[in-house]
Each structure stands twice: as structure tokens, then as C-alpha cells.
Design an enzyme around this catalytic site. Structure first.
Site, PDB file in Angstrom:
ATOM      1  N   LYS A  95      10.377  28.198  22.516  1.00  0.00           N
ATOM      2  CA  LYS A  95      11.165  27.774  23.506  1.00  0.00           C
ATOM      3  C   LYS A  95      12.469  26.831  23.046  1.00  0.00           C
ATOM      4  O   LYS A  95      12.335  25.991  22.497  1.00  0.00           O
ATOM      5  CB  LYS A  95      10.590  27.096  24.623  1.00  0.00           C
ATOM      6  CG  LYS A  95      10.924  27.553  26.224  1.00  0.00           C
ATOM      7  CD  LYS A  95       9.843  27.035  27.039  1.00  0.00           C
ATOM      8  CE  LYS A  95      10.355  27.067  28.397  1.00  0.00           C
ATOM      9  NZ  LYS A  95       9.495  26.294  29.310  1.00  0.00           N
TER      10      LYS A  95
HETATM   11  O1  G3P Z   1       9.004  25.628  32.409  1.00  0.00           O
HETATM   12  C1  G3P Z   1      10.184  25.330  32.806  1.00  0.00           C
HETATM   13  C2  G3P Z   1      10.144  25.293  34.549  1.00  0.00           C
HETATM   14  O2  G3P Z   1       9.127  26.401  34.881  1.00  0.00           O
HETATM   15  C3  G3P Z   1      10.255  24.001  34.784  1.00  0.00           C
HETATM   16  O3  G3P Z   1      10.023  23.649  36.309  1.00  0.00           O
HETATM   17  O4  G3P Z   1       9.259  22.800  38.622  1.00  0.00           O
HETATM   18  O5  G3P Z   1       9.978  21.446  36.529  1.00  0.00           O
HETATM   19  O6  G3P Z   1      11.762  22.825  37.695  1.00  0.00           O
HETATM   20  P1  G3P Z   1      10.425  22.673  37.335  1.00  0.00           P
END
Ligand code: G3P
Length: 218
Positions: free
Chosen positions: A83
Site C-alpha cells: 500500500k
Molecule cells: O484503510 C484505510 C481506510 O479504510 C481508513 O478508514 O475510517 O480511518 O477513515 P478511516
């Protein structure tokens, strides 16, 4: 649309993998920061629990270091996807890793132009962040739709991986518009499953089955 789990919590991943619904896993430095243990062992265990693409994020800032770190991560297991953030350094690192045959998931993507750049650099997955776009007063679902549409005619295997999913509505909107994957936090999996009418219906069926057993026994 394939369902991935967005978590580094081995217990949650194991529990939800047992439901038979997981086709992959995404992690990020913040999710890793919520769990104890050495990250290589965590990635190895995740690869044992789920047979599918497992995203492991680089923390390096510079393209040369991103490439070295990405190669080290990819060497952990054939299912590891590296990633990389959507930035100029990230595009350069993605292009190098993709030419090595390493799958890259370009993350922190918010717009269709960013997604087109990621796909052009050779990313195998592009991760638009839905919830974080909502958080700043935009419409994350509309932005995701624009990215899905923009990549429709793109001549590569790139898959749109809807990320930063905050609720079941995000998941359903992603599925309806034809996103390839949604990566879902554990909490949202439970929200997707639970419904008061399902619980009430099951309670009534169990009570009636017990009443019939008692009557027949008497
Ligand atoms: O993995 C990346 C993403 O899904 C992060 O989500 O909830 O931290 O904005 P969030």
C-alpha cells in the site's frame, strides 16, 4: 463486489474470516498502532487467516525507501499487496514496484484525477476514502462513483477498493455503483448482519419450537 476487512486485529479478522465472507484484508499504520506485536508476524498470521490480497502499507516518505520497504513487505507472502500513498513519490515508487511484478494498492485517493494517475502508474488497486471525504463536508459516495466511472474504460486490471467505509449504507452504495471491493471495519460487518426483525423472528421460532417439544414430551 468483494468484501475485505479493514483491520489489523487478529481476533476480529479470525472471527469474521470464519463467517466465510472475507476475500481480502487491508491494514494501515493507524490500524497497526491499535494492536501489539511485531508487524511482520501480524502480516504472516493475517495471510494464514485469509486467502486473498492482504494490503501492508509503507511508512517511508521517499520513493527509494518506499520501493525498498515495499519489496521487503512483498517478500513476506505472495498475497501481500504493497500500500502506497497517492503522491508524486508514491506514483514513482508504484511504477517501479509494478514493473517488478509487485501488486500495489494506492491509498489516500479522493478524486478521479488521482485515481487515473494511480492506475496509469500501474497500481493494481486504487483506494478512494469515502468516510474521510464526508468528514470534510463533501459527498464521499459521489466521489467514489466518479472514480468507478472514470476507471471503467481504463485498459488495465485496476480494481476500485472503496475504503474509509463507516456504515452499511456506504457498502451498499459501493456495491450498487459497481466498485470492485469494499474494505469494511469489523463494527460495520456486525451492523450489516444485525436486524431487529431477524432477532425477534428467531426468538419467536425458538420459543415455538420449545413449546412444541414440551407438548410432545407431555
Ligand atoms: O484503510 C484505510 C481506510 O479504510 C481508513 O478508514 O475510517 O480511518 O477513515 P478511516
Amino acid at each position: 463486489m468483494k468484501l475485505f476487512i479493514d483491520s489489523a486485529d487478529l481476533h476480529e479478522i479470525e472471527t469474521l474470516a470464519a463467517w466465510g465472507v472475507l476475500k481480502g484484508v487491508t491494514t494501515n499504520p493507524s490500524l497497526l498502532n491499535q494492536v501489539e506485536g511485531d508487524e511482520i508476524s501480524i502480516y504472516r498470521r493475517i495471510c494464514e487467516l485469509v486467502d486473498g490480497p492482504i494490503s501492508a502499507e509503507v511508512v517511508a516518505q521517499d520513493r527509494h525507501e518506499m520501493v525498498s520497504e515495499g519489496r521487503r513487505l512483498a517478500a513476506i507472502h505472495p498475497n501481500i499487496v504493497v500500500k502506497i500513498p497517492t503522491s508524486a513519490e508514491g506514483l514513482r515508487a508504484t511504477s517501479t514496484l509494478a514493473s517488478d511484478g509487485i501488486s500495489v494498492n494506492m491509498t489516500l485517493c479522493f478524486t478521479a484525477p488521482q485515481a487515473l494517475l494511480a492506475a496509469s502508474a500501474g497500481a493494481r488497486y486504487v483506494s478512494p476514502f469515502v468516510g474521510r471525504y464526508d468528514d470534510i463536508g463533501n459527498n464521499g459516495v459521489d466521489a467514489l462513483r466518479e472514480i468507478v466511472d472514470a476507471l471503467l474504460g481504463f485498459d488495465s486490471e485496476v480494481e476500485v477498493l472503496a475504503a474509509s467505509i463507516r456504515n452499511p449504507i456506504h457498502v451498499i452504495e459501493a456495491a450498487k455503483m459497481g466498485a470492485d471491493i469494499a474494505t469494511i471495519p469489523p463494527k460495520v460487518f456486525y451492523q450489516m448482519l444485525e436486524h431487529p426483525l431477524t432477532s425477534a423472528g428467531l426468538e419467536k421460532f425458538n420459543a415455538d419450537a420449545a413449546a412444541r417439544r414440551t407438548r410432545q414430551a407431555g
